[in-house]
Design a protein around this motif. Structure first.
Motif, PDB file in Angstrom:
ATOM      1  N   MET A  58       0.809  -1.208   0.000  1.00 15.21           N
ATOM      2  CA  MET A  58       0.000   0.000   0.000  1.00 15.21           C
ATOM      3  C   MET A  58       0.853   1.274   0.000  1.00 15.21           C
ATOM      4  O   MET A  58       0.393   2.335  -0.429  1.00 15.21           O
ATOM      5  N   GLY A  59       2.094   1.195   0.469  1.00  9.44           N
ATOM      6  CA  GLY A  59       2.954   2.371   0.489  1.00  9.44           C
ATOM      7  C   GLY A  59       3.385   2.796  -0.901  1.00  9.44           C
ATOM      8  O   GLY A  59       3.286   3.965  -1.277  1.00  9.44           O
ATOM      9  N   GLU A  60       3.856   1.834  -1.734  1.00  8.23           N
ATOM     10  CA  GLU A  60       4.337   2.165  -3.077  1.00  8.23           C
ATOM     11  C   GLU A  60       3.247   2.081  -4.132  1.00  8.23           C
ATOM     12  O   GLU A  60       3.280   2.829  -5.113  1.00  8.23           O
ATOM     13  N   LYS A  61       2.282   1.145  -3.959  1.00  6.02           N
ATOM     14  CA  LYS A  61       1.251   0.922  -4.982  1.00  6.02           C
ATOM     15  C   LYS A  61      -0.139   0.923  -4.316  1.00  6.02           C
ATOM     16  O   LYS A  61      -0.750  -0.133  -4.145  1.00  6.02           O
ATOM     17  N   PRO A  62      -0.622   2.090  -3.932  1.00  3.97           N
ATOM     18  CA  PRO A  62      -1.884   2.151  -3.190  1.00  3.97           C
ATOM     19  C   PRO A  62      -3.096   1.698  -3.989  1.00  3.97           C
ATOM     20  O   PRO A  62      -4.102   1.298  -3.391  1.00  3.97           O
ATOM     21  N   TRP A  63      -3.033   1.753  -5.326  1.00  2.00           N
ATOM     22  CA  TRP A  63      -4.189   1.352  -6.128  1.00  2.00           C
ATOM     23  C   TRP A  63      -4.526  -0.127  -5.956  1.00  2.00           C
ATOM     24  O   TRP A  63      -5.667  -0.525  -6.138  1.00  2.00           O
ATOM     25  N   MET A  64      -3.531  -0.939  -5.588  1.00  2.00           N
ATOM     26  CA  MET A  64      -3.798  -2.362  -5.390  1.00  2.00           C
ATOM     27  C   MET A  64      -4.678  -2.613  -4.171  1.00  2.00           C
ATOM     28  O   MET A  64      -5.367  -3.635  -4.094  1.00  2.00           O
ATOM     29  N   LEU A  65      -4.683  -1.680  -3.227  1.00  2.00           N
ATOM     30  CA  LEU A  65      -5.525  -1.794  -2.036  1.00  2.00           C
ATOM     31  C   LEU A  65      -6.820  -1.017  -2.174  1.00  2.00           C
ATOM     32  O   LEU A  65      -7.873  -1.473  -1.724  1.00  2.00           O
ATOM     33  N   LEU A  66      -6.770   0.146  -2.829  1.00  2.00           N
ATOM     34  CA  LEU A  66      -7.944   1.012  -2.885  1.00  2.00           C
ATOM     35  C   LEU A  66      -9.099   0.377  -3.652  1.00  2.00           C
ATOM     36  O   LEU A  66     -10.252   0.464  -3.232  1.00  2.00           O
ATOM     37  N   ALA A  67      -8.804  -0.269  -4.775  1.00  2.00           N
ATOM     38  CA  ALA A  67      -9.876  -0.823  -5.609  1.00  2.00           C
ATOM     39  C   ALA A  67     -10.683  -1.894  -4.878  1.00  2.00           C
ATOM     40  O   ALA A  67     -11.913  -1.783  -4.775  1.00  2.00           O
ATOM     41  N   PRO A  68     -10.074  -2.956  -4.328  1.00  2.00           N
ATOM     42  CA  PRO A  68     -10.883  -3.961  -3.614  1.00  2.00           C
ATOM     43  C   PRO A  68     -11.493  -3.428  -2.325  1.00  2.00           C
ATOM     44  O   PRO A  68     -12.611  -3.807  -1.972  1.00  2.00           O
ATOM     45  N   ALA A  69     -10.784  -2.536  -1.621  1.00  2.00           N
ATOM     46  CA  ALA A  69     -11.328  -1.993  -0.374  1.00  2.00           C
ATOM     47  C   ALA A  69     -12.557  -1.138  -0.654  1.00  2.00           C
ATOM     48  O   ALA A  69     -13.562  -1.227   0.063  1.00  2.00           O
ATOM     49  N   LEU A  70     -12.501  -0.301  -1.692  1.00  2.00           N
ATOM     50  CA  LEU A  70     -13.645   0.540  -2.042  1.00  2.00           C
ATOM     51  C   LEU A  70     -14.817  -0.315  -2.521  1.00  2.00           C
ATOM     52  O   LEU A  70     -15.977  -0.046  -2.176  1.00  2.00           O
ATOM     53  N   THR A  71     -14.525  -1.366  -3.291  1.00  2.00           N
ATOM     54  CA  THR A  71     -15.588  -2.264  -3.761  1.00  2.00           C
ATOM     55  C   THR A  71     -16.283  -2.940  -2.586  1.00  2.00           C
ATOM     56  O   THR A  71     -17.524  -3.018  -2.549  1.00  2.00           O
ATOM     57  N   MET A  72     -15.513  -3.429  -1.639  1.00  2.00           N
ATOM     58  CA  MET A  72     -16.118  -4.061  -0.463  1.00  2.00           C
ATOM     59  C   MET A  72     -16.923  -3.060   0.348  1.00  2.00           C
ATOM     60  O   MET A  72     -18.043  -3.375   0.808  1.00  2.00           O
ATOM     61  N   ALA A  73     -16.407  -1.847   0.525  1.00  2.00           N
ATOM     62  CA  ALA A  73     -17.113  -0.839   1.319  1.00  2.00           C
ATOM     63  C   ALA A  73     -18.462  -0.491   0.689  1.00  2.00           C
ATOM     64  O   ALA A  73     -19.485  -0.419   1.380  1.00  2.00           O
ATOM     65  N   VAL A  74     -18.485  -0.305  -0.622  1.00  2.00           N
ATOM     66  CA  VAL A  74     -19.738   0.036  -1.302  1.00  2.00           C
ATOM     67  C   VAL A  74     -20.739  -1.120  -1.206  1.00  2.00           C
ATOM     68  O   VAL A  74     -21.925  -0.921  -0.944  1.00  2.00           O
ATOM     69  N   THR A  75     -20.260  -2.350  -1.410  1.00  2.00           N
ATOM     70  CA  THR A  75     -21.148  -3.522  -1.336  1.00  2.00           C
ATOM     71  C   THR A  75     -21.752  -3.675   0.056  1.00  2.00           C
ATOM     72  O   THR A  75     -22.966  -3.895   0.196  1.00  2.00           O
ATOM     73  N   LEU A  76     -20.932  -3.546   1.084  1.00  2.00           N
ATOM     74  CA  LEU A  76     -21.432  -3.702   2.453  1.00  2.00           C
ATOM     75  C   LEU A  76     -22.374  -2.570   2.832  1.00  2.00           C
ATOM     76  O   LEU A  76     -23.383  -2.796   3.513  1.00  2.00           O
TER      77      LEU A  76
END
Length: 303
Positions: free
Chosen positions: A266-284
């Motif tokens: 997440m420090g060098e490549k934050p997009w790898m975390l943001l996409a699945p985290a945002l998808t889960m947040a919206v779904t929940l």
């Protein structure tokens, strides 16, 4: 009832009122109307519908396969090669893996909730209606299972048996039915002394038929609400297991696996975390808003 003379009703308002009075509205019609007046729940249903369509059909039509390994490892989001969300450490397209991970997480949520629904409703309705020693014995079993730590129970199953997605369904569903059983038992105790139950019993209807035809239809409201609120809990439970490395096997993935992998970079490549985290947040969030809307719509105090 005699027809109304149009000359006495030039506005045309009396006839629709008369039809409404004659036809009436059921409790389910009122609940549906209240649900559709809840803007947050309606918007959440539309968004969740789009999410489900993407999860079901997205991996089939997307240009990149979620299993395909390439030399383009951990690249940033780009239009080149249609890697819109970039690639992971093995060069696999992250958008394709996000869609298949969303599908797996939704499958776990729906199937495990269905397992808990069948077991919990049957167990709770039977214990509540029969009562006495049978009720005490059945609910003591529930209490003993409640005392077992969830993660210990799942790890034990995954250690004894090989790790697979079906076992994850069974392990999560085998725990979530406990709360469902308590809810249904409480509702059954509240209605089993009602007049219509006594009338069915006096007319010779069997216990099984009373439970299926009279008890279960009258507890469907609280059960429907709890189901919509259980799916997010199950998805989070599966994500937690996947985060610990106890989730689905490669090449399959889930939102929890993608979040776990993204957290490492997440420090060098934050997009790898943001996409699945945002998808889960919206779904929940959508599932919780729908659950809140159903709870308000099926509240007897609002009828």
């Amino acid at each position: 009832m005699t027809d109304i003379d149009p000359l006495l009703d030039p506005t045309g308002r009396i006839e629709p009122v008369r039809q409404a009075i004659v036809g009436g509205r059921s409790l389910w019609d009122d609940a549906r109307a209240r649900l559709f007046r809840n803007k947050a729940a309606v918007i959440s249903m539309w968004i969740l519908g789009v999410i489900v369509i993407i999860a079901v059909f997205g991996p089939m039509v997307w240009v990149n396969d979620y299993k395909e390994i390439s030399d383009l490892r951990t690249i940033a989001p780009t239009i080149e090669g249609w890697h819109i969300l970039g690639t992971d450490i093995q060069g696999r397209d992250l958008l394709a893996r996000l869609m298949i991970g969303l599908r797996i997480s939704l499958m776990v949520g729906v199937v495990a909730t269905a397992v808990s629904l069948v077991i919990g409703v049957t167990w709770g309705a039977t214990a509540g209606y029969l009562g006495g020693r049978i009720d005490n014995f059945m609910m003591r079993i529930v209490d003993v299972l409640y005392a077992l730590p969830f993660i210990f129970f799942v790890i034990l199953l995954l250690t004894v048996f090989e790790r697979n997605i079906v076992l994850i369904f069974a392990a999560i569903g085998a725990i979530e039915w406990l709360t469902m059983a308590r809810i249904v038992r409480g509702q059954t105790l509240a209605i089993k002394g009602k007049e219509f139950i006594e009338a069915a019993r006096a007319s010779g209807v069997s216990r099984r038929a009373i439970i299926l035809r009279h008890i279960l239809p009258n507890v469907i409201g609280p059960v429907a609400v709890y189901v919509t609120l259980t799916i997010p809990v199950v998805i989070l439970a599966e994500s937690f297991l996947s985060f610990l490395g106890l989730g689905v096997n490669e090449p399959l993935t889930s939102l929890g696996v993608l979040i776990s992998e993204g957290a490492k970079t997440m420090g060098e490549k934050p997009w790898m975390l943001l996409a699945p985290a945002l998808t889960m947040a919206v779904t929940l969030l959508c599932l919780n808003f729908i659950g809140d809307g159903l709870r308000d719509a099926l509240d007897p105090k609002e009828r």
